[in-house]
Design a protein around this motif. Structure first.
Motif, PDB file in Angstrom:
ATOM      1  N   VAL A 245       0.839  -1.197   0.000  1.00  0.00           N
ATOM      2  CA  VAL A 245       0.000   0.000   0.000  1.00  0.00           C
ATOM      3  C   VAL A 245       0.879   1.254   0.000  1.00  0.00           C
ATOM      4  O   VAL A 245       0.571   2.241  -0.679  1.00  0.00           O
ATOM      5  CB  VAL A 245      -0.958  -0.003   1.207  1.00  0.00           C
ATOM      6  CG1 VAL A 245      -1.763   1.298   1.246  1.00  0.00           C
ATOM      7  CG2 VAL A 245      -1.910  -1.193   1.144  1.00  0.00           C
ATOM      8  N   GLU A 246       1.974   1.208   0.730  1.00  0.00           N
ATOM      9  CA  GLU A 246       2.894   2.349   0.741  1.00  0.00           C
ATOM     10  C   GLU A 246       3.408   2.640  -0.673  1.00  0.00           C
ATOM     11  O   GLU A 246       3.516   3.796  -1.087  1.00  0.00           O
ATOM     12  CB  GLU A 246       4.064   2.095   1.679  1.00  0.00           C
ATOM     13  CG  GLU A 246       5.012   3.286   1.780  1.00  0.00           C
ATOM     14  CD  GLU A 246       6.170   3.043   2.746  1.00  0.00           C
ATOM     15  OE1 GLU A 246       6.728   4.037   3.256  1.00  0.00           O
ATOM     16  OE2 GLU A 246       6.523   1.869   2.987  1.00  0.00           O
ATOM     17  N   TYR A 247       3.724   1.581  -1.417  1.00  0.00           N
ATOM     18  CA  TYR A 247       4.177   1.752  -2.802  1.00  0.00           C
ATOM     19  C   TYR A 247       3.108   2.487  -3.615  1.00  0.00           C
ATOM     20  O   TYR A 247       3.407   3.399  -4.385  1.00  0.00           O
ATOM     21  CB  TYR A 247       4.471   0.386  -3.413  1.00  0.00           C
ATOM     22  CG  TYR A 247       4.893   0.439  -4.865  1.00  0.00           C
ATOM     23  CD1 TYR A 247       6.230   0.546  -5.219  1.00  0.00           C
ATOM     24  CD2 TYR A 247       3.950   0.382  -5.884  1.00  0.00           C
ATOM     25  CE1 TYR A 247       6.622   0.607  -6.546  1.00  0.00           C
ATOM     26  CE2 TYR A 247       4.331   0.440  -7.212  1.00  0.00           C
ATOM     27  CZ  TYR A 247       5.667   0.549  -7.540  1.00  0.00           C
ATOM     28  OH  TYR A 247       6.043   0.614  -8.855  1.00  0.00           O
ATOM     29  N   HIS A 248       1.869   2.075  -3.453  1.00  0.00           N
ATOM     30  CA  HIS A 248       0.768   2.744  -4.160  1.00  0.00           C
ATOM     31  C   HIS A 248       0.673   4.211  -3.762  1.00  0.00           C
ATOM     32  O   HIS A 248       0.569   5.098  -4.618  1.00  0.00           O
ATOM     33  CB  HIS A 248      -0.552   2.034  -3.855  1.00  0.00           C
ATOM     34  CG  HIS A 248      -1.758   2.857  -4.197  1.00  0.00           C
ATOM     35  ND1 HIS A 248      -2.163   3.097  -5.491  1.00  0.00           N
ATOM     36  CD2 HIS A 248      -2.641   3.534  -3.401  1.00  0.00           C
ATOM     37  CE1 HIS A 248      -3.246   3.864  -5.489  1.00  0.00           C
ATOM     38  NE2 HIS A 248      -3.543   4.144  -4.237  1.00  0.00           N
ATOM     39  N   LEU A 249       0.722   4.481  -2.462  1.00  0.00           N
ATOM     40  CA  LEU A 249       0.576   5.853  -1.984  1.00  0.00           C
ATOM     41  C   LEU A 249       1.747   6.731  -2.407  1.00  0.00           C
ATOM     42  O   LEU A 249       1.587   7.931  -2.640  1.00  0.00           O
ATOM     43  CB  LEU A 249       0.430   5.856  -0.458  1.00  0.00           C
ATOM     44  CG  LEU A 249      -0.810   5.144   0.089  1.00  0.00           C
ATOM     45  CD1 LEU A 249      -0.794   5.149   1.614  1.00  0.00           C
ATOM     46  CD2 LEU A 249      -2.095   5.762  -0.436  1.00  0.00           C
ATOM     47  N   LEU A 250       2.916   6.148  -2.536  1.00  0.00           N
ATOM     48  CA  LEU A 250       4.091   6.897  -2.979  1.00  0.00           C
ATOM     49  C   LEU A 250       4.003   7.274  -4.452  1.00  0.00           C
ATOM     50  O   LEU A 250       4.496   8.334  -4.861  1.00  0.00           O
ATOM     51  CB  LEU A 250       5.366   6.077  -2.753  1.00  0.00           C
ATOM     52  CG  LEU A 250       5.929   6.045  -1.330  1.00  0.00           C
ATOM     53  CD1 LEU A 250       6.961   4.929  -1.195  1.00  0.00           C
ATOM     54  CD2 LEU A 250       6.552   7.389  -0.967  1.00  0.00           C
ATOM     55  N   ASN A 251       3.373   6.417  -5.259  1.00  0.00           N
ATOM     56  CA  ASN A 251       3.467   6.568  -6.707  1.00  0.00           C
ATOM     57  C   ASN A 251       2.170   6.911  -7.425  1.00  0.00           C
ATOM     58  O   ASN A 251       2.216   7.480  -8.521  1.00  0.00           O
ATOM     59  CB  ASN A 251       4.030   5.278  -7.317  1.00  0.00           C
ATOM     60  CG  ASN A 251       5.452   5.010  -6.870  1.00  0.00           C
ATOM     61  OD1 ASN A 251       6.388   5.608  -7.366  1.00  0.00           O
ATOM     62  ND2 ASN A 251       5.611   4.103  -5.905  1.00  0.00           N
ATOM     63  N   ASN A 252       1.019   6.571  -6.844  1.00  0.00           N
ATOM     64  CA  ASN A 252      -0.230   6.692  -7.600  1.00  0.00           C
ATOM     65  C   ASN A 252      -1.344   7.444  -6.884  1.00  0.00           C
ATOM     66  O   ASN A 252      -2.402   7.647  -7.460  1.00  0.00           O
ATOM     67  CB  ASN A 252      -0.756   5.293  -7.959  1.00  0.00           C
ATOM     68  CG  ASN A 252       0.257   4.481  -8.734  1.00  0.00           C
ATOM     69  OD1 ASN A 252       0.695   4.874  -9.803  1.00  0.00           O
ATOM     70  ND2 ASN A 252       0.646   3.333  -8.185  1.00  0.00           N
ATOM     71  N   SER A 253      -1.126   7.830  -5.650  1.00  0.00           N
ATOM     72  CA  SER A 253      -2.234   8.348  -4.855  1.00  0.00           C
ATOM     73  C   SER A 253      -2.571   9.796  -5.164  1.00  0.00           C
ATOM     74  O   SER A 253      -1.702  10.599  -5.522  1.00  0.00           O
ATOM     75  CB  SER A 253      -1.897   8.215  -3.365  1.00  0.00           C
ATOM     76  OG  SER A 253      -2.940   8.770  -2.588  1.00  0.00           O
ATOM     77  N   LYS A 254      -3.848  10.119  -5.001  1.00  0.00           N
ATOM     78  CA  LYS A 254      -4.320  11.498  -5.114  1.00  0.00           C
ATOM     79  C   LYS A 254      -4.899  11.987  -3.779  1.00  0.00           C
ATOM     80  O   LYS A 254      -5.602  12.993  -3.724  1.00  0.00           O
ATOM     81  CB  LYS A 254      -5.374  11.613  -6.220  1.00  0.00           C
ATOM     82  CG  LYS A 254      -4.816  11.383  -7.621  1.00  0.00           C
ATOM     83  CD  LYS A 254      -5.903  11.546  -8.679  1.00  0.00           C
ATOM     84  CE  LYS A 254      -5.320  11.480 -10.089  1.00  0.00           C
ATOM     85  NZ  LYS A 254      -4.672  10.200 -10.373  1.00  0.00           N
TER      86      LYS A 254
END
Length: 314
Positions: A245-254
């Motif tokens: 989830v951290e990877y997602h939040l680092l790279n794709n989150s709004k």
């Protein structure tokens, strides 16, 4: 909601003319459809469109709607009777379906009745049922909201200290053939386990992530799902899920920076916290953070790091 068929059938004829206009609007069981049509091309073609809006069902977990729409011209009203069908597969909650009917010549008016029948499908249920079906690789069963998930105890224990303790012989639950997991929805829990499900290995720099995890990061859990996954990963002691989830939040989150900072602090996502503090690069941003509802919920350690950053920019 029920996953029974969603059906509609009009009770009176709709008149299609050379003027493009709305012929009918219907709302039934979470589906709204606006039917528009006109006779065109010197009366050789009938152009019709059906605008389906089913955002309400999408919010309830429905992934697709499939079925058929039928149009019929009755002989007693129409000199050219006939029935026409459109197969429907709706994946967009705001989807436009268009249909063109051609003939040598049409009348200036067409009298049609219409109906449709749609079946809701929840693909995540199908995926979970396939993913956690009985197999010779599984040796345990978890029960969530009455639904069974077949799991491998050793694999799950490797990813979770919670389940390692639960499956131990010292726990009463560890001796049960089927172990109930309470206070969590089947969808949320299934999504949690699917993130670590061992499909195939994909090398990603120095780390190694499952292909299913990479797909989950990019497609399967949007921002609104991230916080729930973090909450459950923390509860069931699954650090690998937090990393993904951290990877997602680092790279794709709004998600807003203030909320990301709180999530990073709450679930000990150091890389994300460092990124959020780096982006705190002017007094305006610092003031917005201070005034946000999340600021008071930050740990003293995080507040100290933020203060150090603010001292550099003032």
């Amino acid at each position: 909601m029920s996953d029974d068929l969603i059906e509609y059938e009009c009770v009176d004829n709709k008149v299609v003319t050379v003027r493009n206009r709305i012929l009918d609007t219907v709302t039934t069981n979470g589906v709204k459809c606006v039917w528009t049509g006109a006779i065109t091309n010197n009366r050789t073609t009938v152009m019709m469109s059906f605008n389906f809006d089913w955002n309400e069902l999408k919010d309830q977990g429905v992934d697709t709607l499939e079925g058929r729409l039928s149009l019929q011209a009755l002989a007693e009203f129409d000199p050219i009777p006939g029935e026409f069908h459109i197969d429907l597969k709706l994946s967009d909650p705001n989807q436009l379906v268009e249909k063109k009917l051609e003939n040598e010549i049409w009348c200036e008016e067409r009298f049609l009745i219409w109906k449709f029948s749609l079946k809701p499908y929840r693909l995540w249920i199908e995926n979970f049922e396939r993913m956690f079906a009985p197999s010779d690789k599984n040796d345990g069963v978890l029960v969530v909201e009455g639904k069974k998930l077949n799991i491998n105890k050793a694999f799950l224990s490797y990813h979770s200290d919670f389940f390692q303790a639960l499956f131990s012989t010292n726990m009463i639950e560890g001796k049960l053939e089927e172990i109930p997991i309470k206070d969590v929805s089947f969808k949320d829990f299934g999504q949690l386990l699917s993130v670590i499900h061992p499909d195939t290995v994909f090398p990603d720099g120095e780390s190694r992530l499952w292909v299913s995890q990479i797909i989950a990061v990019k497609k399967k859990f949007p921002d609104k799902t991230s916080e729930k996954l973090l909450e459950l990963a923390d509860r069931f002691m699954m650090p690998a899920v937090i990393k993904i989830v951290e990877y997602h939040l680092l790279n794709n989150s709004k998600i807003e920076n203030e909320n990301l900072m709180w999530m990073a602090d709450r679930y000990e996502m150091e890389m994300l916290l460092e990124k959020m503090i780096r982006e705190l690069d002017n007094v305006v941003k610092a003031k917005m953070l201070k005034e946000s509802p999340r600021f008071m919920d930050l740990s003293d350690k995080a507040k100290a790091k933020i203060l150090d950053k603010i001292m550099l920019i003032i």
